[in-house]
Design an enzyme around this catalytic site. Structure first.
Site, mmCIF file in Angstrom:
data_model
loop_
_atom_site.group_PDB
_atom_site.id
_atom_site.type_symbol
_atom_site.label_atom_id
_atom_site.label_comp_id
_atom_site.label_asym_id
_atom_site.label_seq_id
_atom_site.Cartn_x
_atom_site.Cartn_y
_atom_site.Cartn_z
ATOM 1 N N LYS A 136 35.249 33.408 45.634
ATOM 2 C CA LYS A 136 34.610 34.368 46.009
ATOM 3 C C LYS A 136 33.438 34.142 46.816
ATOM 4 O O LYS A 136 33.091 34.841 47.544
ATOM 5 C CB LYS A 136 34.182 35.380 44.507
ATOM 6 C CG LYS A 136 35.631 35.963 43.884
ATOM 7 C CD LYS A 136 35.136 37.306 43.492
ATOM 8 C CE LYS A 136 36.336 37.941 42.914
ATOM 9 N NZ LYS A 136 36.384 38.967 41.966
ATOM 10 N N LYS A 149 48.718 34.474 45.396
ATOM 11 C CA LYS A 149 48.815 35.511 44.417
ATOM 12 C C LYS A 149 48.785 37.005 44.935
ATOM 13 O O LYS A 149 47.903 37.117 46.096
ATOM 14 C CB LYS A 149 47.872 35.574 43.142
ATOM 15 C CG LYS A 149 46.536 35.999 43.222
ATOM 16 C CD LYS A 149 46.000 36.082 41.951
ATOM 17 C CE LYS A 149 44.652 36.951 42.289
ATOM 18 N NZ LYS A 149 44.061 37.392 41.046
ATOM 19 N N LYS A 176 44.341 42.672 44.931
ATOM 20 C CA LYS A 176 43.960 43.955 45.518
ATOM 21 C C LYS A 176 42.938 43.843 46.574
ATOM 22 O O LYS A 176 42.929 44.678 47.357
ATOM 23 C CB LYS A 176 43.397 44.970 44.234
ATOM 24 C CG LYS A 176 42.438 44.601 43.281
ATOM 25 C CD LYS A 176 42.161 45.491 42.314
ATOM 26 C CE LYS A 176 41.991 45.031 40.957
ATOM 27 N NZ LYS A 176 40.573 44.383 40.686
HETATM 28 P P1 ATP Z 1 40.553 40.582 43.366
HETATM 29 O O1 ATP Z 1 41.645 40.331 44.290
HETATM 30 O O2 ATP Z 1 39.526 41.602 43.581
HETATM 31 O O3 ATP Z 1 40.027 39.475 42.669
HETATM 32 P P2 ATP Z 1 42.622 40.905 41.210
HETATM 33 O O4 ATP Z 1 43.801 41.739 41.878
HETATM 34 O O5 ATP Z 1 42.840 39.481 41.096
HETATM 35 O O6 ATP Z 1 41.259 41.606 42.040
HETATM 36 P P3 ATP Z 1 41.595 41.462 38.880
HETATM 37 O O7 ATP Z 1 40.730 42.679 38.807
HETATM 38 O O8 ATP Z 1 40.679 40.126 39.034
HETATM 39 O O9 ATP Z 1 42.554 41.559 40.006
HETATM 40 O O10 ATP Z 1 42.468 41.225 37.596
HETATM 41 C C1 ATP Z 1 42.820 42.069 36.614
HETATM 42 C C2 ATP Z 1 43.644 41.590 35.839
HETATM 43 O O11 ATP Z 1 45.118 41.380 36.468
HETATM 44 C C3 ATP Z 1 43.535 40.180 35.171
HETATM 45 O O12 ATP Z 1 44.038 39.977 34.067
HETATM 46 C C4 ATP Z 1 44.242 39.357 36.081
HETATM 47 O O13 ATP Z 1 44.759 38.023 35.610
HETATM 48 C C5 ATP Z 1 45.451 40.279 36.486
HETATM 49 N N1 ATP Z 1 46.266 40.044 37.878
HETATM 50 C C6 ATP Z 1 45.666 40.054 38.990
HETATM 51 N N2 ATP Z 1 46.594 39.792 39.954
HETATM 52 C C7 ATP Z 1 47.584 39.385 39.197
HETATM 53 C C8 ATP Z 1 48.855 38.835 39.743
HETATM 54 N N3 ATP Z 1 49.210 38.733 41.121
HETATM 55 N N4 ATP Z 1 49.888 38.456 38.825
HETATM 56 C C9 ATP Z 1 49.497 38.474 37.357
HETATM 57 N N5 ATP Z 1 48.368 38.978 37.127
HETATM 58 C C10 ATP Z 1 47.348 39.328 38.003
#
Ligand code: ATP
Ligand code: LTN
Length: 335
Positions: A115, A197, A200
């Site tokens: 980040k 991965k 969002k």
């Molecule tokens: P950002 O991109 O803003 O870091 P993010 O999409 O990774 O966000 P988070 O809010 O960090 O989302 O994650 C919320 C939950 O969803 C966490 O438990 C995270 O491990 C899970 N998660 C996020 N993306 C994935 C993915 N691609 N596959 C499986 N689990 C995920």
């Protein structure tokens, strides 16, 4: 919560639009484990402040996230679903735990490094101590299990280390939590780059399926998903990461294993397979989308459950906080 169920704690930040990765990696596991545990789910709005937010949009997004938890099937009368910022114990314990966390430990956090490089104009102290607030969230509720995606495991590790260190000094104050990643916790990958991965915060909207995408958009995004130039639907993460990601998604949604999926699509080519994945995912998301539309506008209902759950979260978490304050030697307030 008089019975002796174990405690589950989890939450998500109210940043961006949730993706299929968030759903299959986290939200759906919450629902699966729901009956077995006493559950606390936070809308992690204090964590969201580590990245600059537009106040009006942020406020709406946080409320929508709450409504989405409910739409995903978590009953707010049976689960304690609440806003992190409404419960003052989180920020308080976080400060105390900061004093039991080493800079060397925080320096190793890969999410911070990632980040910080993506937001190089705003590498604030909150981004750095993010894992300590997360440790406070979990430890306040004496959680036994914390369902998260694989990318959060390092934060669970540091939570356990902080708790063990604190218990080592003051006796058994905190329960040491176990992570739970479920089947697809390993991660749903980006549809445009299966090495990354699904996230969002990806700038390319075609890389992610958003939970609010309509059926046509979902079908189109799957049709355009990046795959290899072969035609065989076969599971091989190294040689065929794009197809393997789609198979992981299809398997997670339909419950079929890889052998069954290979047999189902043997000899039909990628086009038909991609359509089937699109159909399956659209079918999975549509009931939740409908429920979300109903709930998000029911202000009276939402206000009622939010207020009751804020109280409940404060009550439970304050028991731990009071114990911690006593153990470290802070004086009592005189009433
Ligand atoms: P950002 O991109 O803003 O870091 P993010 O999409 O990774 O966000 P988070 O809010 O960090 O989302 O994650 C919320 C939950 O969803 C966490 O438990 C995270 O491990 C899970 N998660 C996020 N993306 C994935 C993915 N691609 N596959 C499986 N689990 C995920
Ligand atoms: N960092 C988590 C969100 C989060 C969380 C928690 C998850 C904040 N506090 C406590 C589980 C338990 C993320 O998913 N990005």
């Amino acid at each position: 919560m008089e019975d002796k169920k174990k405690i589950l704690y989890s939450g998500m930040q109210a940043t961006g639009n949730l993706t299929l990765g968030n759903y299959l990696g986290a939200l759906r596991n919450w629902k699966t484990l729901n009956e077995e545990y006493d559950c606390f789910f936070g809308v992690m709005d204090l964590h969201s402040l580590t990245v600059r937010q537009n106040p009006a949009e942020f406020r709406q997004r946080a409320r929508n996230l709450f409504a989405l938890y409910v739409a995903a099937g978590l009953d707010p009368e049976k689960n304690c679903i609440y806003f992190q910022s409404h419960v003052s114990t989180h920020a308080e314990l976080s400060w105390i735990l900061n004093c039991y966390t080493y800079i060397g430990e925080l320096n190793r956090m890969t999410q911070f490094k990632d980040k910080a490089s993506r937001h190089s104009d705003n590498i604030n102290a909150g981004l750095y101590t993010y894992p300590v607030l997360m440790a406070a969230d979990i430890l306040l509720y004496q959680a036994d299990v914390v369902p998260v995606g694989k990318d959060q495991l390092q934060h669970l590790e540091i939570t356990r280390d902080i708790a063990q260190r604190f218990n080592g000094i003051y006796g058994d104050v905190f329960t040491i939590p176990e992570p739970y990643t479920g089947k697809i916790g390993a991660g749903v990958k980006s549809l445009q780059n299966p090495e990354k991965k699904m996230s969002k915060s990806d700038e390319n909207p075609n890389a992610s399926i958003y939970l609010m995408d309509d059926a046509d958009t979902i079908r189109r995004k799957f049709r355009r998903a990046v795959t290899d130039s072969d035609t065989q639907v076969r599971y091989d993460v190294t040689e065929k990461p794009g197809i393997s990601n789609l198979m992981d998604i299809y398997s997670a949604v339909t419950g079929k294993d890889m052998k069954e999926i290979e047999a189902e699509f043997s000899g039909v080519g990628y086009g038909d397979f991609k359509s089937a994945v699109g159909e399956a995912v659209a079918g999975l998301l549509s009931p939740m989308q409908e429920r979300f539309e109903e709930i998000k506008n029911d202000k009276e209902y939402l206000d009622k459950v939010i207020s009751a759950n804020d109280e409940k979260a404060f009550y439970f978490s304050n028991k731990t906080l009071r114990k911690v304050k006593k153990k470290v030697g802070l004086t009592d307030r005189i009433r």
